[in-house]
Design an enzyme around this catalytic site. Structure first.
Site, PDB file in Angstrom:
ATOM      1  N   ASN A   9      -0.193  88.245 112.220  1.00  0.00           N
ATOM      2  CA  ASN A   9      -0.178  89.327 113.213  1.00  0.00           C
ATOM      3  C   ASN A   9      -1.610  89.598 113.661  1.00  0.00           C
ATOM      4  OD1 ASN A   9      -0.054  91.702 114.642  1.00  0.00           O
ATOM      5  ND2 ASN A   9       1.237  92.785 113.173  1.00  0.00           N
ATOM      6  N   HIS A  55       5.361  90.437 120.850  1.00  0.00           N
ATOM      7  CA  HIS A  55       4.265  90.604 119.897  1.00  0.00           C
ATOM      8  C   HIS A  55       4.678  89.940 118.588  1.00  0.00           C
ATOM      9  CE1 HIS A  55       1.449  92.171 117.138  1.00  0.00           C
ATOM     10  NE2 HIS A  55       2.296  93.021 116.574  1.00  0.00           N
ATOM     11  N   CYS A  83      -0.965  97.169 118.323  1.00  0.00           N
ATOM     12  CA  CYS A  83      -0.168  95.976 118.675  1.00  0.00           C
ATOM     13  C   CYS A  83       0.360  96.027 120.105  1.00  0.00           C
ATOM     14  CB  CYS A  83       0.981  95.790 117.699  1.00  0.00           C
ATOM     15  SG  CYS A  83       0.411  95.551 116.017  1.00  0.00           S
TER      16      CYS A  83
END
Ligand code: COA
Length: 331
Positions: free
Chosen positions: A288, A258, A113
């Site tokens: 995500n 993020h 990520c």
């Protein structure tokens, strides 16, 4: 030394829209649970024939068109992904080939990520030192094929989406603009808190039927631990970005975090003291998408007119490793 500016951004997601209701048909979950715990309503998953490199190519072509550039104008590819199309070589060379290029370096970054931030830091250093001039920075993931789409894997399967976001970066001659700083961190003591154990060369044999039976090829996560560290370390890295550049909260036009979880983003906002309109959120649509989430969000924010020349943009990410960090940019 020149600073690095964003020449253009672009993103692409697969055509298959997957709703929370769709997931409830595959595993024991509900729209209410997913929405309440994560803020996610939909995500996009690849269909037959679609690949991470294919998504990345589509996003790249959109960004090149916006920058009025051709693939041949690129000097380097930095490709960030934790879901590569193949074990080796990395996706960067496949994208290079798809773009019709054969004589520029392509490097793969494996920082989950935080991948896009790590990639940005590398690209920024290369551009500032003059090693490469026009860098294609890619964050692209295909999670859906790797997820355990049964009730056993529901804590992770409902969170992740597929997609690609890119930025084309180059040197700016304008002193005040560009990437002001990047701050990167990692702490391998937490490596197994969000990981995919195998196949891997730590195993002998590196892949086996037993390994697959044990589900080692699926991502596993200690959700609460990830949540706790993410909601503490992302705000700290945002504060660091501001301090390092002598900026205050009021100077920040937009924070693009993020997109892991709406509750985490809200905790980051509260811990930093930013106002709602200073934080960009699109997790409800895409889930995500790991390394792709920041460039996808950035491209949407630009499209929505949320960022103008001279504005201060802050990026922050947290992910598996653990890895995390921030960047400050004067747009
Ligand atoms: N649908 C329905 N129930 C689910 C579920 C799902 N998709 N996933 C888990 N559950 C259940 C659990 O089995 C548990 O049931 P139990 O109480 O009977 O044991 C219950 O819901 C609560 O689980 P828990 O893990 O304690 O929930 P939580 O409040 O911690 O939320 C996450 C789970 C994963 C949403 C949350 O921990 C989180 O967002 N963590 C960070 C994840 C992340 O962002 N990862 C990427 C980082 S880059």
């Amino acid at each position: 030394m020149p600073r690095t500016e964003f020449l253009a951004t672009g993103f692409h997601v697969p055509s298959r829209l997957v709703t929370n209701e769709d997931l409830a048909g595959m595993m024991e979950t509900s729209d209410e649970w997913i929405l309440q715990r994560s803020g996610i309503k939909t995500r996009y998953w690849v269909g037959p024939g679609e690949t991470g490199v294919g998504l990345a190519k589509a996003a790249t072509l959109k960004a090149l068109a916006k920058a009025r550039l051709q693939p041949a104008d690129l000097d380097c590819i930095v490709y960030c992904t934790c879901t590569p199309d193949h074990f080796e070589p990395g996706n960067g060379v496949f994208l290079q080939r798809e773009l019709g290029l054969s004589d520029i370096p392509a490097v793969d970054v494996r920082n989950q990520c935080s991948g896009f931030l790590y990639g940005l830091s590398i690209a920024d250093a290369w551009i500032r030192t003059g090693q490469y001039r026009t860098v294609l920075l890619v964050g692209a993931e295909v999670h859906s094929r790797g997820l355990d789409k049964t009730t056993r894997g529901r804590d992770t399967a409902v969170l992740f989406g597929d997609g690609a976001g890119v930025a084309i970066l180059g040197p700016t001659v304008d002193d005040g603009r560009g990437v002001l700083s990047t701050h990167l961190f990692s702490d391998g003591r937490h490596a197994e808190k969000l990981w995919v154990d195998g196949p891997g060369l730590a195993h002998d044999p590196f892949v086996s039927h037993e390994m697959l039976d044990q589900n080692l090829h699926r991502p596993v996560m200690e959700g609460r631990e990830v949540f706790k560290f993410a909601s503490t370390l992302m705000p700290q890295s945002v504060q660091l970005a501001l301090q390092a550049n002598g900026l205050t909260l009021a100077d920040v036009k937009l924070l693009v975090p993020h997109q892991a979880n709406l509750r985490i983003i809200e905790m980051v906002r509260q811990a930093t003291g930013l106002r709602e309109e200073q934080v960009f959120i699109n997790i409800q649509k895409f889930g995500n998408t790991t390394a792709a989430s920041i460039p996808i969000a950035l491209d949407e924010a630009l499209d929505a007119g949320r960022l103008r020349r001279g504005d201060v943009l802050v990026l922050t990410a947290f992910g598996s490793g653990f890895t995390w960090g921030s960047a400050a940019v004067r747009w």
